[in-house]
Design a protein around this motif. Structure first.
Motif, PDB file in Angstrom:
ATOM      1  N   ASP A 126      32.406  12.709 -10.306  1.00 19.72           N
ATOM      2  CA  ASP A 126      31.385  11.795 -10.662  1.00 19.72           C
ATOM      3  C   ASP A 126      31.122  11.844 -12.231  1.00 19.72           C
ATOM      4  O   ASP A 126      29.974  11.379 -12.630  1.00 19.72           O
ATOM      5  N   THR A 134      16.246   8.360  -1.318  1.00 20.50           N
ATOM      6  CA  THR A 134      16.732   9.396  -2.530  1.00 20.50           C
ATOM      7  C   THR A 134      15.649  10.603  -2.602  1.00 20.50           C
ATOM      8  O   THR A 134      16.334  11.580  -3.223  1.00 20.50           O
ATOM      9  N   GLN A 183      16.596  -1.698  -2.905  1.00 20.60           N
ATOM     10  CA  GLN A 183      17.898  -1.660  -3.499  1.00 20.60           C
ATOM     11  C   GLN A 183      17.881  -2.202  -4.976  1.00 20.60           C
ATOM     12  O   GLN A 183      17.329  -3.281  -5.037  1.00 20.60           O
ATOM     13  N   ASP A 203      20.120  10.406  -5.803  1.00 22.77           N
ATOM     14  CA  ASP A 203      20.548  11.473  -4.768  1.00 22.77           C
ATOM     15  C   ASP A 203      21.978  11.791  -5.322  1.00 22.77           C
ATOM     16  O   ASP A 203      23.013  10.997  -5.483  1.00 22.77           O
ATOM     17  N   THR A 239      24.294  13.260  -4.149  1.00 24.53           N
ATOM     18  CA  THR A 239      25.277  13.306  -3.189  1.00 24.53           C
ATOM     19  C   THR A 239      26.115  11.719  -3.165  1.00 24.53           C
ATOM     20  O   THR A 239      26.904  11.614  -2.265  1.00 24.53           O
ATOM     21  N   THR A 240      25.267  10.874  -3.615  1.00 22.15           N
ATOM     22  CA  THR A 240      25.865   9.398  -3.605  1.00 22.15           C
ATOM     23  C   THR A 240      26.910   8.993  -4.487  1.00 22.15           C
ATOM     24  O   THR A 240      27.334   7.989  -4.480  1.00 22.15           O
ATOM     25  N   ASN A 277      27.723   5.369  -7.137  1.00 24.31           N
ATOM     26  CA  ASN A 277      26.978   4.356  -7.086  1.00 24.31           C
ATOM     27  C   ASN A 277      25.403   4.752  -7.704  1.00 24.31           C
ATOM     28  O   ASN A 277      24.880   3.850  -8.140  1.00 24.31           O
ATOM     29  N   ALA A 278      25.194   5.887  -8.094  1.00 26.80           N
ATOM     30  CA  ALA A 278      24.005   6.293  -8.727  1.00 26.80           C
ATOM     31  C   ALA A 278      23.927   5.699 -10.118  1.00 26.80           C
ATOM     32  O   ALA A 278      22.990   5.299 -10.624  1.00 26.80           O
ATOM     33  N   GLN A 287      22.909   2.036  -9.823  1.00 22.58           N
ATOM     34  CA  GLN A 287      21.540   2.094  -9.479  1.00 22.58           C
ATOM     35  C   GLN A 287      20.668   2.413 -11.032  1.00 22.58           C
ATOM     36  O   GLN A 287      19.619   1.717 -11.212  1.00 22.58           O
ATOM     37  N   SER A 326      25.308  20.407  -2.481  1.00 18.63           N
ATOM     38  CA  SER A 326      26.181  19.270  -2.444  1.00 18.63           C
ATOM     39  C   SER A 326      27.599  19.915  -3.478  1.00 18.63           C
ATOM     40  O   SER A 326      28.649  19.155  -3.180  1.00 18.63           O
TER      41      SER A 326
END
Ligand SMILES: Nc1nc2c(ncn2[C@@H]2O[C@H](COP(=O)(O)OP(=O)(O)OP(=O)(O)O)[C@@H](O)[C@H]2O)c(=O)[nH]1
Ligand SMILES: [Mg+2]
Length: 310
Positions: A29, A93, A204, A237, A239-240, A243-244, A247, A268
């Protein structure tokens, strides 16, 4: 095992496979631009074909250290008024838990030591350092239950408030969160509250009507104090994964974030998103969550991050 350790294991005793390395960095990431920069830096070296994993790890650490700020920004304080912190993010989250942990942190000795530490360099901060330790520990925190949408959200925050012994302003389900925060500010101002923490509903980042609702919350608070909210923190979060990053981009466009709270860093083995968001959007991670308990919360520390999480 942290990310650098697993990288070392994966590449031990063999020449660097650049495609494999690229994939590993992206999987961690760190983001595409950062990954490409690290690989380019390595490949620009003389005799790059002979590089070992030790050189790679050094380059990764150097590049990450260059991106992360040395000192996280201190909490901005309103003078003689409540300091307002708006907590936002997508569903689940850790917003509500982080709100409670934050309130706990603000009442803790750790926070008061940090405030004294930053005072000489901070203009316009209330002079906590001149208060006695006893007075300083009497920081008054209030919670606003601005998640009026999800079933049981108000009760969840209420339980935390009771446990923490802090006041809470709550409304009815379906109430307008902007009106609730407006009211909470007035109650806080009357009650000589130092910090008002507003927990909002998960949403979202792609839903424009829900983002507009948060903009309205911001505007409502701004009517009472043009400098409020003093911090708008996005809870992500860890662990996402990547996608973070989207966001953070959307919430930042809508609200102008002043930082992140990155949760679920415990267990994680993932924390690369901290780097990608700082690198690509310039949003600093201000706090980290490392568990479900009140104590599992701390201001972001670059060295601890480099040592443990990566
Ligand atoms: N392991 C771990 N769990 C966490 C952390 N922070 C929150 N959680 C857990 O994540 C779950 C969701 O937390 P909430 O605080 O309710 O999340 P939220 O963002 O308020 O959720 P919504 O209001 O429904 O959007 C709970 O089970 C928390 O205990 C963390 O740092 N580490
Ligand atoms: Mg919540």
């Amino acid at each position: 095992m942290n990310f650098l350790q697993s990288l070392a294991q994966q590449f031990a005793g063999k020449p660097i496979d650049w495609d494999e390395l690229e994939e590993a960095l992206i999987r961690a990431d760190l983001g595409v631009p950062m990954t490409m920069r690290i690989i380019k830096t390595l490949q620009e070296r003389e005799a790059w074909a002979l590089l070992g994993i030790g050189d790679v790890i050094k380059a990764v650490r150097t590049e990450i250290a260059r991106i992360l700020p040395h000192d996280p920004a201190p909490i901005r304080r309103a003078i003689g008024k409540p300091t307002v912190i708006l907590i936002v993010g997508v569903n689940g989250t850790g917003k509500t838990t982080s709100t409670a942990k934050f309130a706990h942190y603000l009442g803790s000795a750790r926070f008061h030591r940090a405030v004294r530490g930053v005072l000489p360099r901070t203009f316009g901060v209330r002079q906590d350092a001149e208060r006695s330790p006893l007075e300083a520990s009497a920081t008054r925190v209030m919670l606003a239950a601005a998640d009026t949408f999800r079933a049981a959200a108000i009760e969840q925050l209420d339980i935390w408030a009771k446990r923490l012994g802090v006041e809470i302003v709550r409304g009815k389900y379906g109430a307008d969160p902007a009106a609730l925060c407006y009211e909470a500010y007035q109650v806080a101002a009357k009650g000589d509250i130092d910090f008002l923490l507003c927990d909002t509903a998960g949403r979202q980042h792609t839903k424009t009507n829900l983002m507009a609702e948060l903009q309205k919350v911001k505007r409502a608070l701004g009517k009472l104090d043009p400098t409020a909210p003093h911090d708008t923190l996005l809870v992500v979060d860890a662990t996402t994964g990547s996608n973070a990053l989207s966001q953070a981009r959307e919430f930042h466009n809508a609200l102008g974030l002043t930082g992140l709270i990155v949760t679920k860093l415990d267990g994680s083995g993932k924390g690369g998103i901290v780097v990608a968001i700082e690198d690509e959007l310039g949003i600093p991670t201000r706090f980290v969550g490392t568990g479900e308990q009140l104590e599992d919360f701390a201001p972001f520390d670059r060295q601890t991050y480099l040592d443990n999480l990566l």
